[in-house]
Design a protein around this motif. Structure first.
Motif, PDB file in Angstrom:
ATOM      1  N   ILE A   1      22.378   1.465 -64.546  1.00 55.75           N
ATOM      2  CA  ILE A   1      23.611   2.226 -64.332  1.00 55.75           C
ATOM      3  C   ILE A   1      23.897   2.264 -62.835  1.00 55.75           C
ATOM      4  CG2 ILE A   1      24.781   4.455 -64.610  1.00 55.75           C
ATOM      5  CD1 ILE A   1      22.846   5.084 -66.880  1.00 55.75           C
ATOM      6  N   GLU A   2      25.134   2.026 -62.485  1.00 57.80           N
ATOM      7  CA  GLU A   2      25.554   2.205 -61.090  1.00 57.80           C
ATOM      8  C   GLU A   2      26.440   3.431 -61.017  1.00 57.80           C
ATOM      9  OE1 GLU A   2      26.115  -1.052 -58.399  1.00 57.80           O
ATOM     10  OE2 GLU A   2      28.175  -0.351 -57.995  1.00 57.80           O
ATOM     11  N   VAL A   3      26.090   4.334 -60.114  1.00 56.23           N
ATOM     12  CA  VAL A   3      26.852   5.569 -59.923  1.00 56.23           C
ATOM     13  C   VAL A   3      27.561   5.475 -58.574  1.00 56.23           C
ATOM     14  CG1 VAL A   3      26.744   8.078 -59.747  1.00 56.23           C
ATOM     15  CG2 VAL A   3      25.184   6.858 -61.293  1.00 56.23           C
ATOM     16  N   ARG A   4      28.864   5.619 -58.619  1.00 57.10           N
ATOM     17  CA  ARG A   4      29.671   5.502 -57.408  1.00 57.10           C
ATOM     18  C   ARG A   4      30.365   6.826 -57.107  1.00 57.10           C
ATOM     19  NH1 ARG A   4      32.679  -0.121 -59.295  1.00 57.10           N
ATOM     20  NH2 ARG A   4      30.826  -1.486 -59.238  1.00 57.10           N
ATOM     21  N   VAL A   5      30.241   7.249 -55.855  1.00 56.64           N
ATOM     22  CA  VAL A   5      30.914   8.469 -55.393  1.00 56.64           C
ATOM     23  C   VAL A   5      31.678   8.088 -54.123  1.00 56.64           C
ATOM     24  CG1 VAL A   5      30.645  10.913 -54.842  1.00 56.64           C
ATOM     25  CG2 VAL A   5      28.922   9.759 -56.259  1.00 56.64           C
ATOM     26  N   PRO A   6      32.791   7.379 -54.291  1.00 58.94           N
ATOM     27  CA  PRO A   6      33.517   6.917 -53.104  1.00 58.94           C
ATOM     28  C   PRO A   6      34.135   8.100 -52.336  1.00 58.94           C
ATOM     29  CG  PRO A   6      34.768   6.454 -55.113  1.00 58.94           C
ATOM     30  CD  PRO A   6      33.418   6.953 -55.544  1.00 58.94           C
ATOM     31  N   PRO A   7      34.131   8.029 -51.008  1.00 58.79           N
ATOM     32  CA  PRO A   7      33.687   6.895 -50.190  1.00 58.79           C
ATOM     33  C   PRO A   7      32.265   7.066 -49.641  1.00 58.79           C
ATOM     34  CG  PRO A   7      34.896   8.419 -48.821  1.00 58.79           C
ATOM     35  CD  PRO A   7      34.845   9.039 -50.202  1.00 58.79           C
ATOM     36  N   PHE A   8      31.473   7.944 -50.264  1.00 61.37           N
ATOM     37  CA  PHE A   8      30.229   8.356 -49.623  1.00 61.37           C
ATOM     38  C   PHE A   8      28.952   7.724 -50.156  1.00 61.37           C
ATOM     39  CE2 PHE A   8      32.746  12.463 -49.023  1.00 61.37           C
ATOM     40  CZ  PHE A   8      33.203  12.084 -47.774  1.00 61.37           C
ATOM     41  N   ALA A   9      28.890   7.400 -51.441  1.00 62.04           N
ATOM     42  CA  ALA A   9      27.600   6.984 -51.997  1.00 62.04           C
ATOM     43  C   ALA A   9      27.780   6.045 -53.180  1.00 62.04           C
ATOM     44  CB  ALA A   9      26.797   8.202 -52.430  1.00 62.04           C
ATOM     45  N   ALA A  10      26.786   5.190 -53.364  1.00 62.35           N
ATOM     46  CA  ALA A  10      26.701   4.326 -54.544  1.00 62.35           C
ATOM     47  C   ALA A  10      25.227   3.993 -54.738  1.00 62.35           C
ATOM     48  CB  ALA A  10      27.517   3.062 -54.361  1.00 62.35           C
ATOM     49  N   VAL A  11      24.696   4.309 -55.922  1.00 66.45           N
ATOM     50  CA  VAL A  11      23.287   4.048 -56.206  1.00 66.45           C
ATOM     51  C   VAL A  11      23.148   3.490 -57.607  1.00 66.45           C
ATOM     52  CG1 VAL A  11      22.402   5.855 -54.656  1.00 66.45           C
ATOM     53  CG2 VAL A  11      22.907   6.419 -57.066  1.00 66.45           C
ATOM     54  N   GLN A  12      21.994   2.873 -57.855  1.00 64.26           N
ATOM     55  CA  GLN A  12      21.658   2.405 -59.191  1.00 64.26           C
ATOM     56  C   GLN A  12      20.499   3.235 -59.727  1.00 64.26           C
ATOM     57  OE1 GLN A  12      20.958  -1.795 -59.083  1.00 64.26           O
ATOM     58  NE2 GLN A  12      23.023  -2.267 -58.387  1.00 64.26           N
ATOM     59  N   CYS A  13      20.538   3.501 -61.012  1.00 64.02           N
ATOM     60  CA  CYS A  13      19.472   4.275 -61.636  1.00 64.02           C
ATOM     61  C   CYS A  13      19.295   3.802 -63.071  1.00 64.02           C
ATOM     62  CB  CYS A  13      19.793   5.775 -61.595  1.00 64.02           C
ATOM     63  SG  CYS A  13      21.315   6.237 -62.461  1.00 64.02           S
ATOM     64  N   GLY A  14      18.291   4.345 -63.743  1.00 57.54           N
ATOM     65  CA  GLY A  14      18.035   3.970 -65.128  1.00 57.54           C
ATOM     66  C   GLY A  14      17.762   5.197 -65.970  1.00 57.54           C
ATOM     67  N   LEU A  15      18.322   5.237 -67.163  1.00 57.74           N
ATOM     68  CA  LEU A  15      18.125   6.365 -68.075  1.00 57.74           C
ATOM     69  C   LEU A  15      17.888   5.836 -69.480  1.00 57.74           C
ATOM     70  CD1 LEU A  15      20.987   8.745 -66.907  1.00 57.74           C
ATOM     71  CD2 LEU A  15      18.548   9.103 -66.584  1.00 57.74           C
TER      72      LEU A  15
ATOM     73  N   HIS B   1      21.455  -4.617 -63.438  1.00 60.99           N
ATOM     74  CA  HIS B   1      22.464  -5.193 -62.556  1.00 60.99           C
ATOM     75  C   HIS B   1      21.769  -5.985 -61.461  1.00 60.99           C
ATOM     76  CE1 HIS B   1      25.462  -4.342 -59.070  1.00 60.99           C
ATOM     77  NE2 HIS B   1      25.652  -5.533 -59.575  1.00 60.99           N
ATOM     78  N   THR B   2      22.048  -7.267 -61.398  1.00 56.25           N
ATOM     79  CA  THR B   2      21.481  -8.090 -60.335  1.00 56.25           C
ATOM     80  C   THR B   2      22.570  -8.516 -59.350  1.00 56.25           C
ATOM     81  OG1 THR B   2      21.710 -10.024 -61.756  1.00 56.25           O
ATOM     82  CG2 THR B   2      19.558  -8.926 -61.703  1.00 56.25           C
ATOM     83  N   ARG B   3      23.701  -8.934 -59.862  1.00 56.15           N
ATOM     84  CA  ARG B   3      24.824  -9.230 -58.991  1.00 56.15           C
ATOM     85  C   ARG B   3      26.087  -9.254 -59.837  1.00 56.15           C
ATOM     86  NH1 ARG B   3      24.027 -15.601 -57.369  1.00 56.15           N
ATOM     87  NH2 ARG B   3      24.732 -16.517 -59.328  1.00 56.15           N
ATOM     88  N   GLY B   4      27.224  -9.193 -59.175  1.00 51.67           N
ATOM     89  CA  GLY B   4      28.472  -9.125 -59.910  1.00 51.67           C
ATOM     90  C   GLY B   4      28.730  -7.712 -60.403  1.00 51.67           C
ATOM     91  N   THR B   5      29.534  -7.584 -61.445  1.00 52.36           N
ATOM     92  CA  THR B   5      29.887  -6.267 -61.970  1.00 52.36           C
ATOM     93  C   THR B   5      28.746  -5.693 -62.795  1.00 52.36           C
ATOM     94  OG1 THR B   5      32.204  -6.933 -62.089  1.00 52.36           O
ATOM     95  CG2 THR B   5      31.561  -4.996 -63.363  1.00 52.36           C
ATOM     96  N   PRO B   6      28.281  -4.477 -62.500  1.00 48.26           N
ATOM     97  CA  PRO B   6      27.193  -3.871 -63.271  1.00 48.26           C
ATOM     98  C   PRO B   6      27.619  -3.642 -64.718  1.00 48.26           C
ATOM     99  CG  PRO B   6      27.638  -2.649 -61.248  1.00 48.26           C
ATOM    100  CD  PRO B   6      28.756  -3.612 -61.427  1.00 48.26           C
ATOM    101  N   PRO B   7      26.667  -3.629 -65.648  1.00 47.56           N
ATOM    102  CA  PRO B   7      27.010  -3.426 -67.060  1.00 47.56           C
ATOM    103  C   PRO B   7      27.470  -2.004 -67.372  1.00 47.56           C
ATOM    104  CG  PRO B   7      24.635  -3.495 -66.765  1.00 47.56           C
ATOM    105  CD  PRO B   7      25.225  -3.876 -65.451  1.00 47.56           C
ATOM    106  N   ASN B   8      26.986  -1.037 -66.594  1.00 47.30           N
ATOM    107  CA  ASN B   8      27.345   0.362 -66.822  1.00 47.30           C
ATOM    108  C   ASN B   8      27.700   0.987 -65.476  1.00 47.30           C
ATOM    109  OD1 ASN B   8      26.373   0.630 -69.773  1.00 47.30           O
ATOM    110  ND2 ASN B   8      24.569  -0.171 -68.710  1.00 47.30           N
ATOM    111  N   VAL B   9      28.927   1.482 -65.368  1.00 43.76           N
ATOM    112  CA  VAL B   9      29.407   2.022 -64.101  1.00 43.76           C
ATOM    113  C   VAL B   9      29.975   3.418 -64.319  1.00 43.76           C
ATOM    114  CG1 VAL B   9      30.997   1.738 -62.165  1.00 43.76           C
ATOM    115  CG2 VAL B   9      29.941  -0.268 -63.218  1.00 43.76           C
ATOM    116  N   ILE B  10      29.563   4.334 -63.460  1.00 47.60           N
ATOM    117  CA  ILE B  10      30.081   5.700 -63.466  1.00 47.60           C
ATOM    118  C   ILE B  10      30.681   5.962 -62.096  1.00 47.60           C
ATOM    119  CG2 ILE B  10      29.441   8.146 -63.524  1.00 47.60           C
ATOM    120  CD1 ILE B  10      27.199   7.296 -65.513  1.00 47.60           C
ATOM    121  N   GLU B  11      31.883   6.507 -62.074  1.00 46.69           N
ATOM    122  CA  GLU B  11      32.525   6.808 -60.798  1.00 46.69           C
ATOM    123  C   GLU B  11      33.186   8.171 -60.871  1.00 46.69           C
ATOM    124  OE1 GLU B  11      36.122   4.970 -58.114  1.00 46.69           O
ATOM    125  OE2 GLU B  11      34.532   3.597 -58.760  1.00 46.69           O
ATOM    126  N   THR B  12      33.051   8.946 -59.812  1.00 49.96           N
ATOM    127  CA  THR B  12      33.685  10.246 -59.751  1.00 49.96           C
ATOM    128  C   THR B  12      33.931  10.621 -58.301  1.00 49.96           C
ATOM    129  OG1 THR B  12      33.555  12.538 -60.546  1.00 49.96           O
ATOM    130  CG2 THR B  12      31.517  11.573 -59.703  1.00 49.96           C
TER     131      THR B  12
END
Length: 262
Positions: A189-203, A210-221
């Motif tokens: 999972i990639e979690v994006r908090v623009p413009p301050f943070a973006a991290v990957q995690c697993g649940l 996600h290795t490159r390109g568009t991640p399979p699971n993306v959360i943005e807020t």
């Protein structure tokens, strides 16, 4: 000419001063009103902020050579000590008026600013919840100030909300994102908090990573929603229903990881 970057310590003090100035404008009646935190009045929350700021200054005098506890593990221990923190907050608040507490908060902020500008500073502090790296402890104090500034604003919605200064809000979001990634390592999972943070995690089931390109699971807020989700001020389902969170992918769900701290 390039703008000088605000240090984490300066960001902390700046946000603390903004909160203090807002509190200084409150009436006696407003200090006695309930806050959004259960069983805490605005006056109690002011006492807690005094505890946070003055407690940091005092802990700067407790260096240790012990290995610091990782931040994501260290913050978990706050839940263990919630009753003790509540008792310490009430002791610090006492029966003092809001004006007295704000005056003491001003002195505490000044004392902390002076101490943080003095060299040398310890690298590791011995805190009630174990040894913590100074950088981690400072980061979590900034989280406290940002979160409680928002608590105060929501408690008195008729007043102009406390300004969340960009350096403090940025540091707060990055700290919470780091805690999330360290507590739930992985790359599903990639979690994006623009413009301050973006991290990957697993649940849960790791699924595709996600290795490159568009991640399979993306959360943005947005930053404030992320802060509220991470600290238990807003429920995941509520934020999704309100359109405050964008989530794509079958595993784009953080409800199992929240709150990170409260």
């Amino acid at each position: 000419m390039a703008t000088r970057r605000v240090t984490p310590a300066e960001a902390l003090i700046e946000q603390a001063q903004v909160v203090r100035e807002w509190l200084a404008e409150l009436s006696v009646e407003e200090f006695d009103r309930p806050s959004v935190l259960p069983d805490w009045e605005i006056r109690t929350l002011t006492g807690h902020l005094l505890l946070v700021v003055d407690g940091f200054r005092r802990l700067l005098e407790t260096p240790t050579r012990e290995r610091p506890v990782p931040m994501h593990e260290w913050v978990r221990r706050y839940r263990r000590d919630v009753d003790q923190i509540n008792a310490s907050t009430r002791d610090r608040t006492g029966d003092h008026s809001g004006d007295v507490l704000v005056g003491r908060l001003a002195s505490a902020i000044g004392g902390l600013a002076e101490r943080l500008s003095a060299a040398p500073l310890p690298k590791t502090l011995q805190t009630p919840r174990g040894p913590a790296a100074l950088s981690d402890f400072l980061a979590t104090r900034t989280v406290e100030l940002v979160v409680h500034a928002d608590d105060l604003s929501r408690s008195l919605p008729q007043r102009t909300a406390i300004e969340l200064k960009r350096p403090a809000l940025s540091n707060c979001c990055r700290t919470l994102a780091t805690i999330l990634a360290d507590a739930h390592p992985g790359r599903s999972i990639e979690v994006r908090v623009p413009p301050f943070a973006a991290v990957q995690c697993g649940l849960g089931d790791p699924g595709p990573t996600h290795t490159r390109g568009t991640p399979p699971n993306v959360i943005e807020t947005d930053p404030l929603t992320f802060v509220r989700l991470a600290t238990g001020r807003q429920a995941w389902a509520e934020a999704r229903a309100a359109g405050l969170v964008s989530a794509s992918g079958l595993r784009a769900d953080l409800s199992g990881a929240l709150p990170l701290l409260s």
